[in-house]
Design a protein around this motif. Structure first.
Motif, PDB file in Angstrom:
ATOM      1  N   TRP A 158      35.533  42.828  44.245  1.00 13.56           N
ATOM      2  CA  TRP A 158      36.539  43.144  45.116  1.00 13.56           C
ATOM      3  C   TRP A 158      37.769  44.059  44.005  1.00 13.56           C
ATOM      4  CZ3 TRP A 158      38.589  38.575  48.272  1.00 13.56           C
ATOM      5  CH2 TRP A 158      37.665  38.271  49.230  1.00 13.56           C
ATOM      6  N   ALA A 159      37.301  44.240  42.684  1.00 19.49           N
ATOM      7  CA  ALA A 159      37.901  45.149  41.900  1.00 19.49           C
ATOM      8  C   ALA A 159      37.813  46.672  42.405  1.00 19.49           C
ATOM      9  CB  ALA A 159      37.332  44.999  40.528  1.00 19.49           C
ATOM     10  N   PRO A 160      38.967  47.366  42.159  1.00 16.70           N
ATOM     11  CA  PRO A 160      40.209  47.202  41.431  1.00 16.70           C
ATOM     12  C   PRO A 160      41.195  46.677  42.510  1.00 16.70           C
ATOM     13  CG  PRO A 160      39.930  49.621  41.819  1.00 16.70           C
ATOM     14  CD  PRO A 160      38.627  48.843  42.323  1.00 16.70           C
ATOM     15  N   ASP A 161      41.089  46.764  43.463  1.00 19.66           N
ATOM     16  CA  ASP A 161      41.914  46.356  44.615  1.00 19.66           C
ATOM     17  C   ASP A 161      42.541  45.055  44.661  1.00 19.66           C
ATOM     18  OD1 ASP A 161      41.698  49.063  45.821  1.00 19.66           O
ATOM     19  OD2 ASP A 161      39.789  48.341  46.960  1.00 19.66           O
ATOM     20  N   VAL A 162      41.683  44.132  44.333  1.00 19.02           N
ATOM     21  CA  VAL A 162      41.968  42.551  44.642  1.00 19.02           C
ATOM     22  C   VAL A 162      41.803  41.750  43.096  1.00 19.02           C
ATOM     23  CG1 VAL A 162      42.033  40.535  45.715  1.00 19.02           C
ATOM     24  CG2 VAL A 162      41.885  42.510  46.958  1.00 19.02           C
ATOM     25  N   ARG A 163      42.658  41.372  42.766  1.00 16.91           N
ATOM     26  CA  ARG A 163      42.277  40.152  41.526  1.00 16.91           C
ATOM     27  C   ARG A 163      42.079  39.018  41.807  1.00 16.91           C
ATOM     28  NH1 ARG A 163      45.907  38.995  38.019  1.00 16.91           N
ATOM     29  NH2 ARG A 163      47.790  39.318  38.945  1.00 16.91           N
ATOM     30  N   VAL A 164      41.327  38.296  41.234  1.00 16.29           N
ATOM     31  CA  VAL A 164      40.776  36.911  41.389  1.00 16.29           C
ATOM     32  C   VAL A 164      40.579  36.184  40.186  1.00 16.29           C
ATOM     33  CG1 VAL A 164      39.015  35.494  42.800  1.00 16.29           C
ATOM     34  CG2 VAL A 164      39.499  37.875  43.359  1.00 16.29           C
ATOM     35  N   ASN A 165      41.373  35.223  40.038  1.00 13.13           N
ATOM     36  CA  ASN A 165      41.486  34.054  39.111  1.00 13.13           C
ATOM     37  C   ASN A 165      41.272  32.660  39.249  1.00 13.13           C
ATOM     38  OD1 ASN A 165      41.992  36.069  36.558  1.00 13.13           O
ATOM     39  ND2 ASN A 165      43.622  36.837  37.988  1.00 13.13           N
ATOM     40  N   THR A 166      41.275  31.869  38.426  1.00 13.46           N
ATOM     41  CA  THR A 166      41.149  30.213  38.983  1.00 13.46           C
ATOM     42  C   THR A 166      41.763  29.707  37.917  1.00 13.46           C
ATOM     43  OG1 THR A 166      38.930  30.584  39.336  1.00 13.46           O
ATOM     44  CG2 THR A 166      39.553  28.262  38.840  1.00 13.46           C
ATOM     45  N   LEU A 167      42.575  28.732  38.187  1.00 17.32           N
ATOM     46  CA  LEU A 167      43.418  27.611  37.332  1.00 17.32           C
ATOM     47  C   LEU A 167      42.582  26.430  37.462  1.00 17.32           C
ATOM     48  CD1 LEU A 167      47.143  27.655  38.682  1.00 17.32           C
ATOM     49  CD2 LEU A 167      46.073  28.586  36.561  1.00 17.32           C
ATOM     50  N   VAL A 168      42.057  25.951  36.324  1.00 18.06           N
ATOM     51  CA  VAL A 168      41.008  24.827  35.905  1.00 18.06           C
ATOM     52  C   VAL A 168      42.239  23.555  35.625  1.00 18.06           C
ATOM     53  CG1 VAL A 168      39.378  23.843  34.828  1.00 18.06           C
ATOM     54  CG2 VAL A 168      39.226  26.335  35.199  1.00 18.06           C
ATOM     55  N   VAL A 169      42.351  22.890  36.814  1.00 18.71           N
ATOM     56  CA  VAL A 169      43.642  21.786  36.565  1.00 18.71           C
ATOM     57  C   VAL A 169      43.108  20.429  36.129  1.00 18.71           C
ATOM     58  CG1 VAL A 169      45.492  20.600  38.085  1.00 18.71           C
ATOM     59  CG2 VAL A 169      44.734  23.128  38.489  1.00 18.71           C
ATOM     60  N   GLY A 170      43.979  19.912  35.255  1.00 22.42           N
ATOM     61  CA  GLY A 170      43.421  18.433  34.695  1.00 22.42           C
ATOM     62  C   GLY A 170      44.377  17.444  35.673  1.00 22.42           C
ATOM     63  N   LEU A 220      44.527  40.640  34.038  1.00 24.85           N
ATOM     64  CA  LEU A 220      43.688  39.405  34.139  1.00 24.85           C
ATOM     65  C   LEU A 220      42.757  39.417  35.581  1.00 24.85           C
ATOM     66  CD1 LEU A 220      45.701  36.667  32.563  1.00 24.85           C
ATOM     67  CD2 LEU A 220      44.111  37.756  31.441  1.00 24.85           C
ATOM     68  N   SER A 221      41.461  39.258  35.636  1.00 21.86           N
ATOM     69  CA  SER A 221      40.827  39.104  36.586  1.00 21.86           C
ATOM     70  C   SER A 221      39.354  38.617  36.232  1.00 21.86           C
ATOM     71  CB  SER A 221      40.694  40.317  37.461  1.00 21.86           C
ATOM     72  OG  SER A 221      40.112  40.098  38.515  1.00 21.86           O
ATOM     73  N   GLY A 222      39.045  37.752  37.140  1.00 25.59           N
ATOM     74  CA  GLY A 222      37.807  36.758  36.721  1.00 25.59           C
ATOM     75  C   GLY A 222      38.028  35.699  35.672  1.00 25.59           C
ATOM     76  N   ALA A 223      39.299  35.436  35.306  1.00 28.18           N
ATOM     77  CA  ALA A 223      39.785  34.442  34.218  1.00 28.18           C
ATOM     78  C   ALA A 223      39.854  33.224  34.456  1.00 28.18           C
ATOM     79  CB  ALA A 223      40.863  35.048  33.740  1.00 28.18           C
ATOM     80  N   SER A 224      39.674  32.138  33.811  1.00 29.42           N
ATOM     81  CA  SER A 224      39.754  30.759  34.122  1.00 29.42           C
ATOM     82  C   SER A 224      41.080  30.268  32.951  1.00 29.42           C
ATOM     83  CB  SER A 224      38.601  29.778  34.072  1.00 29.42           C
ATOM     84  OG  SER A 224      37.644  30.336  34.798  1.00 29.42           O
ATOM     85  N   LEU A 225      42.080  29.898  33.601  1.00 31.29           N
ATOM     86  CA  LEU A 225      43.172  29.318  32.785  1.00 31.29           C
ATOM     87  C   LEU A 225      43.128  27.899  32.766  1.00 31.29           C
ATOM     88  CD1 LEU A 225      45.761  29.941  31.159  1.00 31.29           C
ATOM     89  CD2 LEU A 225      47.074  30.011  33.374  1.00 31.29           C
TER      90      LEU A 225
END
Length: 252
Positions: A158-170, A220-225
């Protein structure tokens, strides 16, 4: 001013982590819509509620068709009961995967055109259960691992139109956390295993979601925070005896 006039949808945003995310975006100035099967148990100021079953593709399509615009989709819907693999049939485990992996995929596809027009972003709410063994919630962990991989593939497609990221939550202190951890004493004990010394609050996850969706994270896109307070102390450190008498040790 960045969020004025921006529209954010938070799936499963009526309580717990989802409500914390919705409140964080509303506080930042966005127009926030939360969707779930049930009404919020506690009113969310400045947040609009739209009923929808995220496992129903027609309902999901109708939800996004009713929106004039969309800048951010937060795929928060999910969850699981404690259930050992051999104590349930495959159909029950499949429903966990449906809620935690297929529902976010369904919502993302339904929202894509709106997000593309707005040059928006998707924030997946993942879990540390997807990065380590998850006894008692194996199907959930597998779904969250798949969700993180899905986000990375979406970020490329979906780049460059939409960024997609993940929050890895504890581990998070929510309204029902005491049921999962065995009351206040259990939560205190569990919090002691977190390097920062406490469970996350829903607002901690909310603020991280606002950051990932903001212009400040525009590259940031495709990143996991990781939002887990430092993670988990390795069990071998407590089992090992080398350092107890001041001896030197080395992890191999």
């Amino acid at each position: 001013m960045e969020w004025n006039g921006k529209v954010v949808v938070v799936t499963g945003g009526t309580r717990g982590v989802g409500a914390g995310i919705a409140r964080a975006f509303a506080k930042a100035g966005a127009e926030v819509v939360v969707c779930a099967r049930r009404d919020p148990e506690v009113p969310l100021d400045g947040v609009e509620f739209m009923p929808a079953d995220l496992r129903d593709p027609d309902a999901v399509q109708g939800l996004f068709a009713a929106l004039p615009r969309l800048d951010v989709l937060v795929n928060n819907v999910g969850g699981t009961p404690y259930r050992l693999l051999a104590q349930a049939d495959a159909e029950r485990h499949a429903r966990v995967i449906e809620l935690n992996l297929l529902a976010p995929l369904t919502a993302s596809l339904a929202a894509y055109d709106l997000l593309r027009r707005a040059k928006g972003s998707v924030v997946m709410i993942g879990s540390v259960s997807g990065t380590r063994p998850s006894p008692g919630s194996a199907a959930y962990g597998a779904a969250k691992a798949g969700l993180e991989n899905l986000a990375r593939s979406m970020a490329v497609e979906w780049a460059p139109d939409v960024r997609v990221n993940t929050l890895v939550v504890g581990m998070v202190r929510t309204e029902q956390a005491h049921l999962h951890y065995g009351g206040e004493d259990g939560m205190t004990a569990v919090a002691g295993t977190v390097p920062l010394g406490r469970l996350a609050e829903p607002s901690d996850v909310g603020e991280a979601a606002v950051f990932l969706a903001s212009d400040a994270a525009g590259y940031l896109s495709g990143a996991s925070l990781l939002v887990h307070g430092g993670g988990e102390r390795p069990a071998f450190l407590d089992a090992a005896t080398a350092n107890r008498d001041g001896e030197e040790s080395r992890e191999s």
